[in-house]
Design a protein around this motif. Structure first.
Motif, PDB file in Angstrom:
ATOM      1  N   ASP A  65       0.787  -1.326  -0.088  1.00 55.03           N
ATOM      2  CA  ASP A  65       0.065  -0.072  -0.116  1.00 55.03           C
ATOM      3  C   ASP A  65       0.829   1.096  -0.008  1.00 55.03           C
ATOM      4  OD1 ASP A  65      -1.576   2.129   0.358  1.00 55.03           O
ATOM      5  OD2 ASP A  65      -2.882   1.162   2.193  1.00 55.03           O
ATOM      6  N   LEU A  66       0.751   1.949  -0.954  1.00 60.80           N
ATOM      7  CA  LEU A  66       1.532   3.252  -1.080  1.00 60.80           C
ATOM      8  C   LEU A  66       1.442   4.145   0.030  1.00 60.80           C
ATOM      9  CD1 LEU A  66       2.075   3.733  -4.900  1.00 60.80           C
ATOM     10  CD2 LEU A  66       3.611   2.697  -3.559  1.00 60.80           C
ATOM     11  N   ASN A  67       0.260   4.100   0.526  1.00 62.43           N
ATOM     12  CA  ASN A  67      -0.430   5.189   1.556  1.00 62.43           C
ATOM     13  C   ASN A  67       0.066   4.719   3.009  1.00 62.43           C
ATOM     14  OD1 ASN A  67      -1.329   7.730   1.664  1.00 62.43           O
ATOM     15  ND2 ASN A  67      -3.330   7.019   2.599  1.00 62.43           N
ATOM     16  N   THR A  68       0.754   3.619   2.971  1.00 58.66           N
ATOM     17  CA  THR A  68       1.030   3.189   4.407  1.00 58.66           C
ATOM     18  C   THR A  68       2.809   3.296   4.790  1.00 58.66           C
ATOM     19  OG1 THR A  68      -0.574   1.219   4.183  1.00 58.66           O
ATOM     20  CG2 THR A  68       1.106   1.135   5.783  1.00 58.66           C
ATOM     21  N   GLU A  69       3.047   4.063   5.923  1.00 55.62           N
ATOM     22  CA  GLU A  69       4.406   4.332   6.233  1.00 55.62           C
ATOM     23  C   GLU A  69       5.059   2.889   6.525  1.00 55.62           C
ATOM     24  OE1 GLU A  69       4.626   5.365  10.777  1.00 55.62           O
ATOM     25  OE2 GLU A  69       2.899   6.328   9.692  1.00 55.62           O
ATOM     26  N   ARG A  70       6.416   3.179   6.284  1.00 52.63           N
ATOM     27  CA  ARG A  70       7.545   1.966   6.659  1.00 52.63           C
ATOM     28  C   ARG A  70       7.209   0.649   6.039  1.00 52.63           C
ATOM     29  NH1 ARG A  70       8.336   3.185  13.139  1.00 52.63           N
ATOM     30  NH2 ARG A  70       8.423   5.159  13.135  1.00 52.63           N
ATOM     31  N   LYS A  71       6.454   0.675   4.806  1.00 56.72           N
ATOM     32  CA  LYS A  71       6.394  -0.345   3.823  1.00 56.72           C
ATOM     33  C   LYS A  71       7.105  -0.365   2.459  1.00 56.72           C
ATOM     34  CE  LYS A  71       3.884  -2.353   7.071  1.00 56.72           C
ATOM     35  NZ  LYS A  71       4.344  -1.583   8.084  1.00 56.72           N
ATOM     36  N   VAL A  72       6.838  -1.092   1.562  1.00 60.63           N
ATOM     37  CA  VAL A  72       7.858  -1.091   0.560  1.00 60.63           C
ATOM     38  C   VAL A  72       7.735  -0.067   0.054  1.00 60.63           C
ATOM     39  CG1 VAL A  72       7.956  -2.246  -1.843  1.00 60.63           C
ATOM     40  CG2 VAL A  72       7.236  -3.588   0.311  1.00 60.63           C
ATOM     41  N   GLY A  73       6.386   0.650  -0.250  1.00 57.85           N
ATOM     42  CA  GLY A  73       6.585   2.019  -1.117  1.00 57.85           C
ATOM     43  C   GLY A  73       7.390   2.985  -0.315  1.00 57.85           C
ATOM     44  N   ALA A  74       6.985   3.373   0.779  1.00 59.98           N
ATOM     45  CA  ALA A  74       7.527   4.239   1.654  1.00 59.98           C
ATOM     46  C   ALA A  74       9.480   3.954   1.906  1.00 59.98           C
ATOM     47  CB  ALA A  74       7.183   4.330   3.094  1.00 59.98           C
ATOM     48  N   ILE A  75       9.518   2.772   1.716  1.00 59.27           N
ATOM     49  CA  ILE A  75      11.235   2.487   1.884  1.00 59.27           C
ATOM     50  C   ILE A  75      11.699   2.747   0.404  1.00 59.27           C
ATOM     51  CG2 ILE A  75      12.699   0.626   2.175  1.00 59.27           C
ATOM     52  CD1 ILE A  75      10.750  -0.835   4.145  1.00 59.27           C
ATOM     53  N   PHE A  76      10.991   2.361  -0.443  1.00 56.33           N
ATOM     54  CA  PHE A  76      11.515   2.854  -1.854  1.00 56.33           C
ATOM     55  C   PHE A  76      11.801   4.294  -1.862  1.00 56.33           C
ATOM     56  CE2 PHE A  76      11.201   3.727  -6.293  1.00 56.33           C
ATOM     57  CZ  PHE A  76      12.174   2.750  -6.847  1.00 56.33           C
ATOM     58  N   SER A  77      10.610   5.194  -1.732  1.00 54.61           N
ATOM     59  CA  SER A  77      10.803   6.494  -1.677  1.00 54.61           C
ATOM     60  C   SER A  77      11.825   7.265  -0.987  1.00 54.61           C
ATOM     61  CB  SER A  77       9.248   6.944  -1.535  1.00 54.61           C
ATOM     62  OG  SER A  77       8.407   6.678  -2.258  1.00 54.61           O
ATOM     63  N   THR A  78      12.018   6.609   0.253  1.00 59.13           N
ATOM     64  CA  THR A  78      13.064   6.995   1.138  1.00 59.13           C
ATOM     65  C   THR A  78      14.473   6.747   0.492  1.00 59.13           C
ATOM     66  OG1 THR A  78      11.657   6.418   3.026  1.00 59.13           O
ATOM     67  CG2 THR A  78      14.185   7.005   3.474  1.00 59.13           C
ATOM     68  N   GLY A  79      14.623   5.754  -0.282  1.00 64.27           N
ATOM     69  CA  GLY A  79      15.823   5.457  -0.854  1.00 64.27           C
ATOM     70  C   GLY A  79      15.939   6.227  -1.832  1.00 64.27           C
ATOM     71  N   LEU A  80      14.935   6.608  -2.816  1.00 64.76           N
ATOM     72  CA  LEU A  80      15.241   7.629  -3.684  1.00 64.76           C
ATOM     73  C   LEU A  80      15.633   9.082  -3.376  1.00 64.76           C
ATOM     74  CD1 LEU A  80      12.000   6.901  -6.132  1.00 64.76           C
ATOM     75  CD2 LEU A  80      14.564   6.228  -6.321  1.00 64.76           C
ATOM     76  N   LEU A  81      14.812   9.383  -2.266  1.00 63.34           N
ATOM     77  CA  LEU A  81      15.228  10.785  -1.639  1.00 63.34           C
ATOM     78  C   LEU A  81      16.483  10.922  -1.258  1.00 63.34           C
ATOM     79  CD1 LEU A  81      11.871  11.668   0.022  1.00 63.34           C
ATOM     80  CD2 LEU A  81      12.969  13.103  -2.079  1.00 63.34           C
ATOM     81  N   ALA A  82      17.061   9.804  -0.419  1.00 58.59           N
ATOM     82  CA  ALA A  82      18.411   9.646   0.061  1.00 58.59           C
ATOM     83  C   ALA A  82      19.477   9.778  -1.086  1.00 58.59           C
ATOM     84  CB  ALA A  82      18.585   8.493   0.773  1.00 58.59           C
ATOM     85  N   ALA A  83      19.317   8.976  -2.209  1.00 60.85           N
ATOM     86  CA  ALA A  83      20.017   8.857  -3.317  1.00 60.85           C
ATOM     87  C   ALA A  83      20.397  10.344  -3.952  1.00 60.85           C
ATOM     88  CB  ALA A  83      19.424   8.131  -4.330  1.00 60.85           C
TER      89      ALA A  83
END
Length: 238
Positions: A54-72
Motif C-alpha cells: 500500500d503506497l499510503n502506508t508508512e514504513r512499507k515497501v513503497g515508503a522504503i523505496f521513496s526514502t531510498g530515492l530521496l536519500a540517493a
C-alpha cells in the motif's frame, strides 16, 4: 550525454516506480472491488501483500523505496558539492539542497509532516477545500526555501535549472495538490475505498516521478562535471 550506466539506472528506477504504482492499484482493486485480500503464505509464514504494498502506508515497501530515492538524491548532491568544492557558491548550495533532501528522506519514512498535524492543527480551509495543517506549513517552508536558494538556483546551468524546476513542480503537485484533493475526499467518503487508493497512487506516483527527474538531472550534471574535469586534466598534461 547520458552514459550506458546512467541509462540502465534510470530504466531500473522507472520500472520499479511503475511496478509499485500498478501493483498498488491492482491489489487495492482486489480488496475494495473484488473483496479479496491478497496474502502470501509459505509454510507458517503469512503476510498481507496488500498492506505491505500500500503506497499510503508508512514504513512499507513503497515508503522504503521513496526514502531510498530521496536519500540517493541527497548523496548525489553531496557528491556534486565535492566535485565543485573549488566553487564556494555551488558547493554550499549543493550541501544545503542535500540536507533538505536527506531530511525529506527521513520525513518520508517516519511521516513526520503528517504527525506534525496534531501540533499545528489537523485541518484548515482553502475555499471549499479541506487543507491538512502540514500542507499550510509546507507552503510557507517551500516559499522561504525558494527565496533563500534562488541565488544558487540562478547560478546553475540553464538545462539543469529547468529540469530541477520541472521536478519541483511534479513533486509538489503530488505532495500538496493531490494531498488537498484526497483530504477533501476522505472528509466526505472516508479512506477505505478504491477511489481513495487511486488518489494515493497518483500522489505517491507524482512524488516519485519528481524525485526520478532530480536523480536523472544530477547524474547528467555529475557526468558533465566529470567530463570537463578529464578534459581539463588532458589539456594540462599536453
Amino acid at each position: 550525454m547520458r552514459g550506458e550506466l546512467h541509462k540502465r539506472i534510470m530504466i531500473i528506477l522507472i520500472g520499479a516506480v511503475m511496478f509499485l504504482i500498478v501493483f498498488h492499484i491492482a491489489l487495492q482493486y482486489r480488496e475494495h472491488v473484488a473483496g479479496t485480500i491478497t496474502r502470501l503464505e509459505i509454510g507458517r509464514f503469512s503476510a498481507d501483500v496488500t498492506f505491505w504494498f500500500d503506497l499510503n502506508t508508512e514504513r512499507k515497501v513503497g515508503a522504503i523505496f521513496s526514502t531510498g530515492l530521496l536519500a540517493a538524491c541527497g548523496l548525489l548532491m553531496l557528491y556534486s558539492a565535492f566535485l565543485e568544492r573549488n566553487q564556494s557558491t555551488a558547493a554550499i548550495g549543493w550541501v544545503l539542497f542535500a540536507c533538505i533532501l536527506l531530511y525529506m528522506a527521513g520525513d518520508e519514512f517516519f511521516q513526520l509532516h503528517e504527525r506534525s498535524g496534531a501540533l499545528i492543527g489537523m485541518k484548515g480551509k482553502f475555499g471549499d477545500h479541506v487543507v491538512p495543517g502540514w500542507v499550510r506549513v509546507m507552503a510557507i517552508v517551500v516559499t522561504l526555501l525558494c527565496i533563500l536558494m534562488s541565488y544558487f538556483w540562478w547560478k546553475l546551468p540553464i538545462d539543469l535549472r529547468v529540469r530541477l524546476f520541472i521536478a519541483a513542480i511534479v513533486f509538489l503537485t503530488g505532495a500538496m495538490g493531490i494531498e488537498i484533493i484526497s483530504s477533501a475526499y476522505v472528509m466526505k467518503h472516508g479512506p477505505d475505498n478504491f477511489a481513495y487508493a487511486k488518489l494515493a497512487a497518483l500522489e505517491e506516483g507524482l512524488e516519485m516521478i519528481g524525485v526520478l527527474i532530480v536523480i536523472d538531472s544530477m547524474l547528467l550534471h555529475i557526468g558533465n562535471l566529470s567530463t570537463r574535469k578529464r578534459e581539463g586534466e588532458r589539456g594540462l598534461s599536453t
